[in-house]
Design a protein around this motif. Structure first.
Motif, PDB file in Angstrom:
ATOM      1  N   PHE A   4      36.866  42.203  30.588  1.00 40.44           N
ATOM      2  CA  PHE A   4      37.947  42.958  31.210  1.00 40.44           C
ATOM      3  C   PHE A   4      38.901  43.526  30.155  1.00 40.44           C
ATOM      4  N   GLU A   5      39.191  42.735  29.130  1.00 42.78           N
ATOM      5  CA  GLU A   5      40.100  43.197  28.080  1.00 42.78           C
ATOM      6  C   GLU A   5      39.504  44.377  27.323  1.00 42.78           C
ATOM      7  N   ALA A   6      38.207  44.307  27.040  1.00 43.44           N
ATOM      8  CA  ALA A   6      37.551  45.393  26.315  1.00 43.44           C
ATOM      9  C   ALA A   6      37.587  46.700  27.102  1.00 43.44           C
ATOM     10  N   ALA A   7      37.620  46.578  28.425  1.00 46.83           N
ATOM     11  CA  ALA A   7      37.657  47.768  29.280  1.00 46.83           C
ATOM     12  C   ALA A   7      39.082  48.223  29.591  1.00 46.83           C
ATOM     13  N   GLY A   8      40.072  47.481  29.077  1.00 47.20           N
ATOM     14  CA  GLY A   8      41.463  47.847  29.312  1.00 47.20           C
ATOM     15  C   GLY A   8      41.977  47.488  30.689  1.00 47.20           C
ATOM     16  N   ASP A   9      41.389  46.455  31.309  1.00 48.58           N
ATOM     17  CA  ASP A   9      41.780  46.084  32.669  1.00 48.58           C
ATOM     18  C   ASP A   9      43.007  45.171  32.725  1.00 48.58           C
ATOM     19  N   ASP A  10      43.438  44.654  31.581  1.00 50.35           N
ATOM     20  CA  ASP A  10      44.636  43.815  31.488  1.00 50.35           C
ATOM     21  C   ASP A  10      44.576  42.610  32.430  1.00 50.35           C
ATOM     22  N   PRO A  11      43.600  41.717  32.227  1.00 53.96           N
ATOM     23  CA  PRO A  11      43.438  40.571  33.141  1.00 53.96           C
ATOM     24  C   PRO A  11      44.517  39.506  32.946  1.00 53.96           C
ATOM     25  N   GLU A  12      44.763  38.759  34.002  1.00 55.61           N
ATOM     26  CA  GLU A  12      45.638  37.593  33.966  1.00 55.61           C
ATOM     27  C   GLU A  12      44.784  36.376  34.290  1.00 55.61           C
ATOM     28  N   VAL A  13      45.136  35.202  33.710  1.00 58.40           N
ATOM     29  CA  VAL A  13      44.345  33.988  33.923  1.00 58.40           C
ATOM     30  C   VAL A  13      45.238  32.876  34.449  1.00 58.40           C
ATOM     31  N   VAL A  14      44.757  32.168  35.476  1.00 61.31           N
ATOM     32  CA  VAL A  14      45.423  30.973  35.984  1.00 61.31           C
ATOM     33  C   VAL A  14      44.432  29.819  35.898  1.00 61.31           C
ATOM     34  N   VAL A  15      44.834  28.728  35.258  1.00 59.87           N
ATOM     35  CA  VAL A  15      43.988  27.539  35.147  1.00 59.87           C
ATOM     36  C   VAL A  15      44.486  26.493  36.138  1.00 59.87           C
ATOM     37  N   VAL A  16      43.617  26.074  37.050  1.00 58.61           N
ATOM     38  CA  VAL A  16      43.989  25.091  38.063  1.00 58.61           C
ATOM     39  C   VAL A  16      43.338  23.754  37.743  1.00 58.61           C
ATOM     40  N   GLU A  17      44.025  22.685  38.100  1.00 48.81           N
ATOM     41  CA  GLU A  17      43.516  21.336  37.838  1.00 48.81           C
ATOM     42  C   GLU A  17      42.798  20.753  39.050  1.00 48.81           C
ATOM     43  N   GLU A  18      43.390  20.948  40.224  1.00 50.68           N
ATOM     44  CA  GLU A  18      42.840  20.385  41.452  1.00 50.68           C
ATOM     45  C   GLU A  18      42.828  21.445  42.548  1.00 50.68           C
ATOM     46  N   ALA A  19      41.970  21.231  43.558  1.00 51.29           N
ATOM     47  CA  ALA A  19      41.939  22.116  44.720  1.00 51.29           C
ATOM     48  C   ALA A  19      42.992  21.630  45.719  1.00 51.29           C
ATOM     49  N   THR A  20      44.206  22.150  45.583  1.00 57.20           N
ATOM     50  CA  THR A  20      45.309  21.754  46.454  1.00 57.20           C
ATOM     51  C   THR A  20      46.029  23.000  46.954  1.00 57.20           C
ATOM     52  N   PHE A  21      46.831  22.814  47.986  1.00 56.88           N
ATOM     53  CA  PHE A  21      47.619  23.938  48.482  1.00 56.88           C
ATOM     54  C   PHE A  21      48.665  24.354  47.456  1.00 56.88           C
ATOM     55  N   ASP A  22      49.119  23.409  46.638  1.00 58.52           N
ATOM     56  CA  ASP A  22      50.048  23.752  45.553  1.00 58.52           C
ATOM     57  C   ASP A  22      49.372  24.678  44.548  1.00 58.52           C
ATOM     58  N   ALA A  23      48.094  24.441  44.292  1.00 58.76           N
ATOM     59  CA  ALA A  23      47.355  25.301  43.364  1.00 58.76           C
ATOM     60  C   ALA A  23      47.224  26.714  43.930  1.00 58.76           C
ATOM     61  N   VAL A  24      47.019  26.812  45.239  1.00 56.12           N
ATOM     62  CA  VAL A  24      46.979  28.132  45.875  1.00 56.12           C
ATOM     63  C   VAL A  24      48.315  28.843  45.671  1.00 56.12           C
ATOM     64  N   GLU A  25      49.407  28.107  45.839  1.00 60.89           N
ATOM     65  CA  GLU A  25      50.742  28.684  45.638  1.00 60.89           C
ATOM     66  C   GLU A  25      50.938  29.132  44.191  1.00 60.89           C
ATOM     67  N   ASP A  26      50.403  28.381  43.238  1.00 67.10           N
ATOM     68  CA  ASP A  26      50.493  28.764  41.830  1.00 67.10           C
ATOM     69  C   ASP A  26      49.800  30.105  41.585  1.00 67.10           C
ATOM     70  N   VAL A  27      48.644  30.282  42.204  1.00 64.39           N
ATOM     71  CA  VAL A  27      47.910  31.540  42.052  1.00 64.39           C
ATOM     72  C   VAL A  27      48.679  32.687  42.706  1.00 64.39           C
ATOM     73  N   LEU A  28      49.231  32.430  43.882  1.00 68.61           N
ATOM     74  CA  LEU A  28      50.011  33.461  44.569  1.00 68.61           C
ATOM     75  C   LEU A  28      51.250  33.844  43.759  1.00 68.61           C
ATOM     76  N   GLU A  29      51.855  32.854  43.114  1.00 69.97           N
ATOM     77  CA  GLU A  29      53.032  33.136  42.275  1.00 69.97           C
ATOM     78  C   GLU A  29      52.644  34.010  41.087  1.00 69.97           C
ATOM     79  N   ALA A  30      51.489  33.703  40.480  1.00 70.07           N
ATOM     80  CA  ALA A  30      51.012  34.528  39.370  1.00 70.07           C
ATOM     81  C   ALA A  30      50.723  35.946  39.837  1.00 70.07           C
ATOM     82  N   ALA A  31      50.178  36.057  41.034  1.00 70.17           N
ATOM     83  CA  ALA A  31      49.849  37.384  41.576  1.00 70.17           C
ATOM     84  C   ALA A  31      51.095  38.194  41.885  1.00 70.17           C
TER      85      ALA A  31
END
Length: 352
Positions: free
Chosen positions: A57-84
């Motif tokens: 994605f970077e090579a194509a100039g898409d400017d990606p963002e990365v979120v690393v999650v530890e567990e499958a929890t609703f808090d993790a979903v919220e973390d992704v939504l916050e990043a978005a």
């Protein structure tokens, strides 16, 4: 009952094979997803695959963002939504096993954007399905979400994954045997809508793995290809049905209850595999197909006993006699089975 209309949501593309990870961005372009990608992954899958995808994605100039999650929890979903919320996200890419893919799936559904599934292990059929699984306390929630727009499954990466994850995926597929039987039973006794096509596809997928179990071996890319194809088929069956019925019956209720009683002892796929041995016995008795299910699991090095799961006989019996309480889904367990019936099933099948 005739349904005037139904909405079946399926992946537009499924790319499966050697070194296809390097084609991830190409797949994204072909599915007409645009904008900035948000990549959801966890630590090990990031090293194995996600960093390589981000580089594309970077090579194509898409400017990606990365979120690393530890567990499958609703808090993790919220973390992704916050990043978005801090970026103009165009689509999400889930890279890894069940955790990041389920989290990305649910977040993309909330954001109403597309989602690409990139599994790094063949551990369960959630990589293609329209449902996410999230534990909360002693309960596991199954959450409806849109299935992926595309699936990119590199068989080289998947063949290198820990063997126990592959055997868990195989057991998850084999458990479709009893899930379909439960679904048919619910249709006959409770008038639950049943899809002949989805049921047949799910059952055929389970039979394919049972028949091929002897040829599925560790670190063999052909085996990874076979298991992934089965997982994709199972996910498609659920999309056709519009529910998890083709792949989730009494064996899954047993597993979910075992999660409450003995949390963290075994992988989900291994638990439903043992649950399927028990459920098959309850459906058909001594003359049923439970031996074929058990033998297929055993040939894959998947557990077939309480000891193999790392739980006690008492925990198995408690889970089996109370599994019907998990959710309002009619199965062979009905409104509950007696302890004597549970002991007979578990003893006859050698689970305890």
């Amino acid at each position: 009952m005739f349904q005037k209309s139904t909405w079946i949501r399926l992946p537009r593309s499924v790319v499966l094979g050697h070194d296809v990870l390097e084609r991830t961005r190409e797949v994204v372009v072909e599915t007409h997803l645009t904008g900035r990608p948000l990549v959801v992954t966890s630590e090990t899958p990031r090293e194995v695959a996600a960093d390589r995808i981000v580089a594309q994605f970077e090579a194509a100039g898409d400017d990606p963002e990365v979120v690393v999650v530890e567990e499958a929890t609703f808090d993790a979903v919220e973390d992704v939504l916050e990043a978005a919320s801090g970026m103009a996200v165009g689509y999400l890419v889930g890279v890894g096993g069940g955790k990041p893919i389920d989290i990305a799936k649910m977040a993309s559904d909330h954001l109403d954007v597309g989602f690409v599934s990139v599994p790094t292990a063949a551990s369960h059929d959630g990589i293609v399905s329209g449902r996410g699984s999230v534990p909360e306390g002693d309960t596991r929630h199954s959450v409806a979400a849109a299935p992926p727009v595309a699936v990119v499954a590199d068989t080289g990466v998947i063949a290198d994954a820990p063997w126990e994850l592959t055997t868990a995926g195989c057991a998850d597929i084999i458990s479709n045997y009893t899930a379909v039987k439960d679904w048919r039973l619910a249709n006959r006794l409770q008038n639950v809508p049943y899809s002949e096509y989805a049921g047949a596809l799910s059952q055929m997928t389970a039979e394919m793995l049972v028949d091929s179990a002897d040829s599925i071996k560790p670190e063999l890319e052909e085996s990874a290809w076979m298991v992934m194809k089965a997982l994709v088929s199972s996910g498609v069956a659920m999309s056709i049905a519009g529910s998890s019925r083709p792949a989730s019956g009494s064996e899954h209720l047993f597993s979910h209850q075992l999660d409450r009683i003995a949390p963290g002892k075994a992988l989900h796929g291994h638990q439903v595999g043992v649950g399927s041995i028990l459920a098959e016995y309850l459906h058909s008795g001594e003359q049923g197909q439970w031996r074929a299910v058990r033998d297929a699991l055993a040939s894959l090095d998947a557990p077939t006993t309480a000891d193999g799961l790392g739980v006690t006989d008492e925990e198995v019996l408690e889970a089996l006699t109370s599994a019907h309480e998990i959710r309002d889904r009619y199965t062979i367990l009905g409104s509950g089975i007696s302890e004597d019936a549970a002991v007979e099933a578990a003893t006859k099948t050698g689970v305890i």
